[in-house]
Design a protein around this motif. Structure first.
Motif, PDB file in Angstrom:
ATOM      1  N   GLY A 117      16.877  53.707  67.089  1.00 36.20           N
ATOM      2  CA  GLY A 117      16.409  52.801  68.128  1.00 36.20           C
ATOM      3  C   GLY A 117      15.062  53.277  68.657  1.00 36.20           C
ATOM      4  O   GLY A 117      14.507  54.286  68.202  1.00 36.20           O
ATOM      5  N   LEU A 118      14.524  52.551  69.623  1.00 36.42           N
ATOM      6  CA  LEU A 118      13.240  52.918  70.221  1.00 36.42           C
ATOM      7  C   LEU A 118      13.370  54.270  70.928  1.00 36.42           C
ATOM      8  O   LEU A 118      14.198  54.422  71.829  1.00 36.42           O
ATOM      9  CB  LEU A 118      12.799  51.838  71.210  1.00 36.42           C
ATOM     10  CG  LEU A 118      12.443  50.484  70.562  1.00 36.42           C
ATOM     11  CD1 LEU A 118      12.403  49.384  71.609  1.00 36.42           C
ATOM     12  CD2 LEU A 118      11.132  50.575  69.812  1.00 36.42           C
ATOM     13  N   GLU A 119      12.551  55.218  70.544  1.00 35.98           N
ATOM     14  CA  GLU A 119      12.793  56.603  70.956  1.00 35.98           C
ATOM     15  C   GLU A 119      12.266  56.965  72.338  1.00 35.98           C
ATOM     16  O   GLU A 119      12.399  58.114  72.761  1.00 35.98           O
ATOM     17  CB  GLU A 119      12.274  57.554  69.880  1.00 35.98           C
ATOM     18  CG  GLU A 119      13.147  57.475  68.622  1.00 35.98           C
ATOM     19  CD  GLU A 119      12.666  58.345  67.483  1.00 35.98           C
ATOM     20  OE1 GLU A 119      11.583  58.962  67.602  1.00 35.98           O
ATOM     21  OE2 GLU A 119      13.364  58.399  66.446  1.00 35.98           O
ATOM     22  N   PHE A 120      11.692  55.983  73.083  1.00 35.34           N
ATOM     23  CA  PHE A 120      11.460  56.232  74.507  1.00 35.34           C
ATOM     24  C   PHE A 120      12.736  55.964  75.294  1.00 35.34           C
ATOM     25  O   PHE A 120      12.829  56.295  76.473  1.00 35.34           O
ATOM     26  CB  PHE A 120      10.290  55.394  75.047  1.00 35.34           C
ATOM     27  CG  PHE A 120      10.485  53.896  74.920  1.00 35.34           C
ATOM     28  CD1 PHE A 120      11.278  53.205  75.814  1.00 35.34           C
ATOM     29  CD2 PHE A 120       9.853  53.189  73.913  1.00 35.34           C
ATOM     30  CE1 PHE A 120      11.460  51.837  75.709  1.00 35.34           C
ATOM     31  CE2 PHE A 120      10.016  51.816  73.794  1.00 35.34           C
ATOM     32  CZ  PHE A 120      10.828  51.132  74.701  1.00 35.34           C
ATOM     33  N   MET A 121      13.737  55.356  74.617  1.00 31.53           N
ATOM     34  CA  MET A 121      15.057  55.203  75.220  1.00 31.53           C
ATOM     35  C   MET A 121      15.815  56.514  75.045  1.00 31.53           C
ATOM     36  O   MET A 121      15.744  57.144  73.989  1.00 31.53           O
ATOM     37  CB  MET A 121      15.824  54.065  74.554  1.00 31.53           C
ATOM     38  CG  MET A 121      15.082  52.734  74.537  1.00 31.53           C
ATOM     39  SD  MET A 121      14.789  52.077  76.180  1.00 31.53           S
ATOM     40  CE  MET A 121      16.434  51.584  76.656  1.00 31.53           C
ATOM     41  N   ASP A 122      16.547  56.916  76.070  1.00 34.17           N
ATOM     42  CA  ASP A 122      17.157  58.239  76.066  1.00 34.17           C
ATOM     43  C   ASP A 122      18.153  58.429  74.933  1.00 34.17           C
ATOM     44  O   ASP A 122      18.177  59.477  74.287  1.00 34.17           O
ATOM     45  CB  ASP A 122      17.848  58.486  77.412  1.00 34.17           C
ATOM     46  CG  ASP A 122      18.171  59.948  77.627  1.00 34.17           C
ATOM     47  OD1 ASP A 122      17.304  60.685  78.114  1.00 34.17           O
ATOM     48  OD2 ASP A 122      19.295  60.359  77.265  1.00 34.17           O
ATOM     49  N   PHE A 123      18.972  57.407  74.661  1.00 31.55           N
ATOM     50  CA  PHE A 123      19.998  57.557  73.621  1.00 31.55           C
ATOM     51  C   PHE A 123      19.363  57.837  72.263  1.00 31.55           C
ATOM     52  O   PHE A 123      19.856  58.659  71.482  1.00 31.55           O
ATOM     53  CB  PHE A 123      20.897  56.316  73.557  1.00 31.55           C
ATOM     54  CG  PHE A 123      20.277  55.134  72.852  1.00 31.55           C
ATOM     55  CD1 PHE A 123      20.425  54.961  71.488  1.00 31.55           C
ATOM     56  CD2 PHE A 123      19.537  54.201  73.561  1.00 31.55           C
ATOM     57  CE1 PHE A 123      19.851  53.878  70.832  1.00 31.55           C
ATOM     58  CE2 PHE A 123      18.954  53.119  72.918  1.00 31.55           C
ATOM     59  CZ  PHE A 123      19.110  52.958  71.555  1.00 31.55           C
TER      60      PHE A 123
END
Length: 344
Positions: free
Chosen positions: A188-194
């Motif tokens: 997923g988009l890696e600025f998202m924590d998960f």
């Protein structure tokens, strides 16, 4: 049966019965259970408006989605989370309020929510690494639970999360144990924590296997079927293509499977695939036998737990920040097998 009749039946005051049904902590546990049992037997359902007037609560929980993320509402992951949360709300006599807000306008919306008092708490979705909503909601005094964590936020706050790092370290480690060294990550988009945590787990497994990471085998983006198809197609065209893929969503894994089929490759024999989030109500991972090997953690269960945590915080304002970590299990499917020798 109304509240007065239920109270007379139990030989208790209406105030005690109301407090027992509304979760007040000063009511003894034995009394609360007795009242709940009688209410269920006599099909008593509190009037939400009267309940709100009696408790000073709105009897609603807010879920806020920014317009740039509104497509998430049709994502099966979001749907399962909301289903689990709604089950807890219904049980407690609460309603759910879903609101779309323009990007950058969330701060104003949260302040309006606090001033109007039209919800008693907020579930925060999709936290970023440093999420400003956590500090804002804390300063506003609105009870909230974050679905996920924000790695760069140091203040205490309530959250429920799946151990993303451990899940992806385990999944990538399973592939290295099968002999794979060219392992691709479609995240997923890696600025998202998960997604950041999943990348860390993937890299940790490669380090354990003494395998150098290759940026040509890493992609991030919105977790769609198209992302999986395009990323896998590009990687499979490399001179040294991946022998395995690790994806952050089953939707993405379906795109990888299409890319493999386009090149005449068989998933599980020629190229292995492991995915996450395969335990979805409207997108089952096969029937009798799982199609994909997966790291699984029920999103519906997470939604139910998050809602119950928030309802407890509303009933007990002085309780400490509540935090709960879910662990994923590894499910074996038909999509993985030993690494095959490269054709020369």
């Amino acid at each position: 049966m109304n509240l007065k009749q239920l109270a007379e039946h139990l030989n208790l005051s209406q105030t005690t019965v109301s407090r027992a049904l509304n979760g007040y902590p000063e009511v003894r546990e034995a009394t609360r259970l007795r009242v709940q049992k009688a209410a269920a037997e006599h099909h008593y359902t509190p009037n939400a408006r009267a309940k709100g007037l009696a408790t000073g609560r709105a009897m609603s929980i807010g879920h806020i989605i920014s317009t740039s993320k509104k497509h998430e509402m049709v994502n099966p992951v979001f749907g399962d989370f909301i289903t689990g949360a709604s089950e807890a709300y219904v049980e407690a006599g609460y309603d759910m309020v879903l609101t779309l807000v323009e990007d950058g306008d969330e701060a104003r919306l949260y302040r309006n929510i606090r001033d109007k008092g039209n919800v008693d708490g907020i579930i925060v979705h999709g936290p970023r690494m440093n999420d400003s909503r956590i500090g804002l909601l804390t300063s506003l005094g609105l009870p909230f639970v974050v679905h996920g964590r924000a790695s760069d936020v140091t203040r205490p706050y309530s959250w429920i999360d799946m151990n993303n790092r451990r899940a992806f370290e385990r999944a990538a480690g399973f592939l290295t144990d099968l002999g794979h060294r060219r392992i691709a990550l479609i995240n997923g988009l890696e600025f998202m924590d998960f997604a950041h945590r999943r990348r860390e787990g993937y890299l940790a497994a490669l380090a354990t296997a003494e395998t150098a990471p290759d940026t040509a085998l890493m992609r991030q983006g919105e977790m769609t079927e198209v992302l999986g198809f395009r990323a896998a197609s590009e990687m499979l065209a490399l001179v040294d293509p991946p022998t395995a893929f690790l994806t952050s969503s089953m939707v993405t894994a379906i795109g990888v499977r299409r890319a493999l089929a386009d090149r005449g490759l068989e998933m599980g024999r020629d190229v292995s695939v492991i995915t996450h989030d395969d335990d979805l109500s409207y997108m089952p991972n096969g029937t009798d036998e799982p199609i994909f090997t997966a790291v699984r953690s029920s999103v519906r269960n997470a939604g139910n737990r998050a809602a119950k945590m928030l309802l407890r915080m509303i009933a007990e304002p002085d309780c400490a920040p509540l935090q709960f970590m879910l662990e994923a299990e590894l499910i074996l499917g038909r999509s993985t097998g030993p690494a095959r020798p490269r054709q020369t």
